[in-house]
Write a protein that holds these residues in place. Structure first.
Motif, PDB file in Angstrom:
ATOM      1  N   ILE A   1       0.856  -1.187   0.000  1.00  0.00           N
ATOM      2  CA  ILE A   1       0.000   0.000   0.000  1.00  0.00           C
ATOM      3  C   ILE A   1       0.893   1.239   0.000  1.00  0.00           C
ATOM      4  CG2 ILE A   1      -1.720   1.311   1.323  1.00  0.00           C
ATOM      5  CD1 ILE A   1      -2.667  -1.356   2.520  1.00  0.00           C
ATOM      6  N   ASP A   2       0.567   2.224  -0.814  1.00  0.00           N
ATOM      7  CA  ASP A   2       1.287   3.492  -0.802  1.00  0.00           C
ATOM      8  C   ASP A   2       0.851   4.290   0.426  1.00  0.00           C
ATOM      9  OD1 ASP A   2       2.585   2.918  -3.151  1.00  0.00           O
ATOM     10  OD2 ASP A   2       1.170   4.010  -4.424  1.00  0.00           O
ATOM     11  N   PHE A   3       1.823   4.750   1.218  1.00  0.00           N
ATOM     12  CA  PHE A   3       1.522   5.475   2.455  1.00  0.00           C
ATOM     13  C   PHE A   3       2.073   6.893   2.368  1.00  0.00           C
ATOM     14  CE2 PHE A   3       2.521   6.562   6.969  1.00  0.00           C
ATOM     15  CZ  PHE A   3       1.208   6.564   7.441  1.00  0.00           C
ATOM     16  N   TYR A   4       1.211   7.854   2.639  1.00  0.00           N
ATOM     17  CA  TYR A   4       1.572   9.266   2.552  1.00  0.00           C
ATOM     18  C   TYR A   4       1.438   9.901   3.942  1.00  0.00           C
ATOM     19  CZ  TYR A   4       0.652   8.261  -2.368  1.00  0.00           C
ATOM     20  OH  TYR A   4       0.661   7.710  -3.623  1.00  0.00           O
ATOM     21  N   TRP A   5       2.394  10.762   4.269  1.00  0.00           N
ATOM     22  CA  TRP A   5       2.401  11.352   5.613  1.00  0.00           C
ATOM     23  C   TRP A   5       2.895  12.805   5.553  1.00  0.00           C
ATOM     24  CZ3 TRP A   5       0.235   9.700   9.986  1.00  0.00           C
ATOM     25  CH2 TRP A   5       0.599  10.266  11.206  1.00  0.00           C
ATOM     26  N   PRO A   6       2.088  13.714   5.017  1.00  0.00           N
ATOM     27  CA  PRO A   6       2.481  15.124   5.052  1.00  0.00           C
ATOM     28  C   PRO A   6       2.428  15.664   6.480  1.00  0.00           C
ATOM     29  CG  PRO A   6       0.221  14.912   4.294  1.00  0.00           C
ATOM     30  CD  PRO A   6       0.777  13.513   4.387  1.00  0.00           C
ATOM     31  N   ARG A   7       3.305  16.629   6.769  1.00  0.00           N
ATOM     32  CA  ARG A   7       3.316  17.259   8.089  1.00  0.00           C
ATOM     33  C   ARG A   7       2.658  18.639   7.986  1.00  0.00           C
ATOM     34  NH1 ARG A   7       9.334  15.320  10.094  1.00  0.00           N
ATOM     35  NH2 ARG A   7      10.042  16.786   8.527  1.00  0.00           N
ATOM     36  N   LEU A   8       1.600  18.804   8.739  1.00  0.00           N
ATOM     37  CA  LEU A   8       0.823  20.043   8.707  1.00  0.00           C
ATOM     38  C   LEU A   8       1.363  21.031   9.728  1.00  0.00           C
ATOM     39  CD1 LEU A   8      -1.667  21.608   7.658  1.00  0.00           C
ATOM     40  CD2 LEU A   8      -3.015  20.415   9.395  1.00  0.00           C
ATOM     41  N   LEU A   9       1.498  22.292   9.308  1.00  0.00           N
ATOM     42  CA  LEU A   9       1.877  23.340  10.246  1.00  0.00           C
ATOM     43  C   LEU A   9       0.605  23.978  10.818  1.00  0.00           C
ATOM     44  CD1 LEU A   9       4.593  22.807   8.679  1.00  0.00           C
ATOM     45  CD2 LEU A   9       5.207  25.145   9.308  1.00  0.00           C
ATOM     46  N   SER A  10       0.453  25.269  10.762  1.00  0.00           N
ATOM     47  CA  SER A  10      -0.681  25.927  11.430  1.00  0.00           C
ATOM     48  C   SER A  10      -1.784  26.247  10.424  1.00  0.00           C
ATOM     49  CB  SER A  10      -0.219  27.201  12.134  1.00  0.00           C
ATOM     50  OG  SER A  10       0.678  26.881  13.173  1.00  0.00           O
TER      51      SER A  10
END
Length: 307
Positions: A162-171
């Motif tokens: 499975i392709d896993f995506y994990w962007p990091r969100l700021l404010s």
């Protein structure tokens, strides 16, 4: 022709709702919105024949049945239903277990893409813009759990293909955000003529409108590279005092500025929080569209006070 579905957990959150509104405009997807059985915000979800609402707590999400042809799972849900959530490691680590359940659901129904949402908190206090290369340095239970969720997601999705995506969100800010945030508490004070106290507001901050966040998530799901910790932000930092000044001018509430400097900084105060979105732009073409003043106008015109 609609023949594919996306699943969205945390569908009643302000990010979940913004994402739903964007996907509805795309026409080609049906939406399976997962909401907690005791949620008081179900009315936040738009009424559409293309939306199916399923009531399920995160702890039971792997038991969901009757859903197929799912192209993507957007796992936005993150539980904080326990005391002192920022520093409660046992409570926060439950969310790692919930992510595993989401991945197991994806595996069972044949979904090949899952996106979760990380946080700038994973990086701790920094002096430079946060990019996909900024190392982890978690300082809270919340941040530790986010880091562990990324590791678990990469491990399990790699195992299952499975392709896993994990962007990091700021404010992020915008309609439906929690009232305790700086932006929303400012708007509340401006509308109801309340006194409000701030620190000196010298922190350099990077705010991004929730609609732009939704665009970034869609772009990452479509064109992003699995595993890359893209920063989602405006890519531009300003002093918090400048943001408050914008709100005071837009809301005709100059008294907000009187509150600056009335509070001391907390121990461990984050003084710099800006994102480097170069990789996000390069891979997906993302470009924030909504300026901070425009985002404030959009938020004020929404029903944020009542939800």
């Amino acid at each position: 022709m609609v023949n594919k579905k996306v699943i969205i957990t945390g569908a009643t959150s302000f990010i979940g709702r913004a994402l739903i509104e964007k996907i509805l405009k795309m026409q080609q997807y049906e939406i399976v919105a997962i909401v907690s059985s005791d949620s008081l915000r179900k009315e936040c979800i738009p009424i559409s024949e293309r939306i199916q609402i399923i009531e399920s707590d995160l702890k039971d999400i792997d038991m969901i049945d009757g859903v197929d042809s799912v192209a993507m799972i957007y796992h936005i849900g993150w539980s904080s239903r326990y005391d002192n959530p920022r520093y409660n490691l046992e409570g926060q680590m439950q969310n790692v277990d919930y992510l595993e359940k989401v991945i197991n659901l994806g595996r069972r129904i044949g979904c090949r893409k899952i996106l979760g949402i990380g946080s700038q908190a994973e990086c701790g206090r920094v002096l430079d813009p946060i990019s996909e290369l900024t190392p982890d340095h978690p300082e809270t239970a919340y941040a530790i759990a986010k880091c562990r969720a990324y590791e678990k997601g990469m491990e399990l999705c790699g195992r299952y293909g499975i392709d896993f995506y994990w962007p990091r969100l700021l404010s992020a800010y915008g309609p439906g955000d929690k009232m305790r945030t700086m932006v929303m508490s400012c708007l509340d004070a401006a509308i109801y003529k309340k006194k409000i106290a701030f620190t000196k507001c010298e922190q350099i901050w990077d705010y991004v409108y929730v609609g732009d966040v939704a665009d970034a998530l869609l772009g990452i799901a479509d064109q992003g590279v699995p595993g890359v910790k893209y920063s989602i932000s405006s890519g531009y930092g300003r002093k918090l005092a400048d943001y408050i000044s914008d709100i005071a001018e837009i809301m005709n509430a100059p008294f907000l500025l009187d509150g600056i400097g009335k509070k001391e900084y907390t121990d461990g105060q984050v003084m710099y929080l800006v994102g480097d979105i170069s990789r996000l732009k390069m891979d997906t073409g993302f470009c924030p569209k909504v300026s901070f003043p425009e985002g404030i106008h959009k938020t004020v015109k929404s029903d944020f006070i009542t939800i």
